[in-house]
Design a protein around this motif. Structure first.
Motif, mmCIF file in Angstrom:
data_model
loop_
_atom_site.group_PDB
_atom_site.id
_atom_site.type_symbol
_atom_site.label_atom_id
_atom_site.label_comp_id
_atom_site.label_asym_id
_atom_site.label_seq_id
_atom_site.Cartn_x
_atom_site.Cartn_y
_atom_site.Cartn_z
ATOM 1 N N ARG A 24 4.061 -37.499 -13.648
ATOM 2 C CA ARG A 24 3.119 -38.261 -12.814
ATOM 3 C C ARG A 24 1.768 -37.555 -12.754
ATOM 4 N N VAL A 25 1.766 -36.235 -12.631
ATOM 5 C CA VAL A 25 0.512 -35.476 -12.587
ATOM 6 C C VAL A 25 -0.293 -35.692 -13.865
ATOM 7 N N LEU A 26 0.347 -35.521 -15.008
ATOM 8 C CA LEU A 26 -0.354 -35.539 -16.296
ATOM 9 C C LEU A 26 -0.380 -36.913 -16.960
ATOM 10 N N LEU A 82 -1.647 -34.322 -3.935
ATOM 11 C CA LEU A 82 -0.980 -34.120 -2.645
ATOM 12 C C LEU A 82 -0.065 -35.301 -2.330
ATOM 13 N N ALA A 83 -0.508 -36.513 -2.643
ATOM 14 C CA ALA A 83 0.316 -37.704 -2.414
ATOM 15 C C ALA A 83 1.553 -37.710 -3.308
ATOM 16 N N LEU A 84 1.476 -37.056 -4.475
ATOM 17 C CA LEU A 84 2.623 -36.973 -5.385
ATOM 18 C C LEU A 84 3.640 -35.915 -4.963
ATOM 19 N N LEU A 102 -3.033 -25.369 -5.667
ATOM 20 C CA LEU A 102 -1.923 -26.174 -5.181
ATOM 21 C C LEU A 102 -0.632 -25.593 -5.731
ATOM 22 N N GLN A 103 0.486 -26.091 -5.248
ATOM 23 C CA GLN A 103 1.778 -25.714 -5.815
ATOM 24 C C GLN A 103 2.619 -26.975 -5.979
ATOM 25 N N ASP A 104 3.443 -26.958 -7.028
ATOM 26 C CA ASP A 104 4.313 -28.104 -7.282
ATOM 27 C C ASP A 104 5.502 -28.052 -6.322
ATOM 28 N N PRO A 105 6.397 -29.022 -6.358
ATOM 29 C CA PRO A 105 7.519 -29.049 -5.406
ATOM 30 C C PRO A 105 8.441 -27.832 -5.447
ATOM 31 N N GLU A 106 8.423 -27.055 -6.537
ATOM 32 C CA GLU A 106 9.259 -25.848 -6.597
ATOM 33 C C GLU A 106 8.443 -24.575 -6.372
ATOM 34 N N GLY A 107 7.184 -24.722 -5.959
ATOM 35 C CA GLY A 107 6.376 -23.563 -5.593
ATOM 36 C C GLY A 107 5.561 -22.946 -6.708
#
Length: 124
Positions: A24-26, A82-84, A102-107
Motif C-alpha cells: 500500500r505504501v509503495l 499514518l492512515a495506512l 515514521l515506523q511501519d507496523p512492526e517498528g
C-alpha cells in the motif's frame, strides 16, 4: 561480471501483514507468497523487490538500514502513511529537519523526505 540489486530483505513477525502494508505504501503488489517468504514489487519483471522473511526475535535497536521515501508532497504523504498504519517516531531529529521519521507496523523506521529532483538535490 554484472551485478544488480535483486531484493531488500526485511525480517518480519507477520510476513503477510507487513508485505501488504508496504504494498500500500509503495503501490506495489504481492508477487509471491509462501509460508516463509513474501515477495513484493512493482511487477514480476521489475529489477528490484522486497522480500519478507520470518524472524522470531523482537526488534531491539534502531534499524541499520532504512527507506527514504521522496514524495511530491511530504505533508500529504505523511498523512496517507499514518492512515495506512505507520506511526511517528522521535529519534532526536528535531522539528527543523527536512524529513519525517515514521515506523511501519512492526517498528521498522523509515523517512519521508521533502520532494527531491534526483539522488542528491532537493526540489525547489
Amino acid at each position: 561480471m554484472a551485478l544488480s540489486l535483486h531484493h531488500l530483505v526485511i525480517d518480519a513477525h507477520d510476513l503477510s501483514a507487513l508485505a501488504r502494508f508496504w504494498c500500500r505504501v509503495l503501490e506495489w503488489q504481492v508477487l509471491s507468497e509462501k509460508e516463509r517468504e513474501v515477495i513484493i514489487g512493482p511487477s514480476a519483471e521489475a529489477g528490484t523487490g522486497i522480500c519478507f522473511m520470518p524472524v522470531t526475535d523482537a526488534k531491539s535497536v534502531k534499524n541499520r538500514l532504512h527507506f527514504d521515501l521522496a514524495p511530491d508532497d511530504q505533508e500529504a504523504e505523511v498523512a496517507r502513511l499514518l492512515a495506512l498504519g505507520a506511526r511517528r517516531l522521535d529519534i532526536g531529529q528535531g522539528e527543523s529537519r527536512s524529513w519525517v521519521v515514521l515506523q511501519d507496523p512492526e517498528g521498522n523506521e523509515f523517512c519521508v523526505l521533502k520532494p527531491r529532483r534526483n539522488l542528491i538535490a532537493f526540489a525547489d
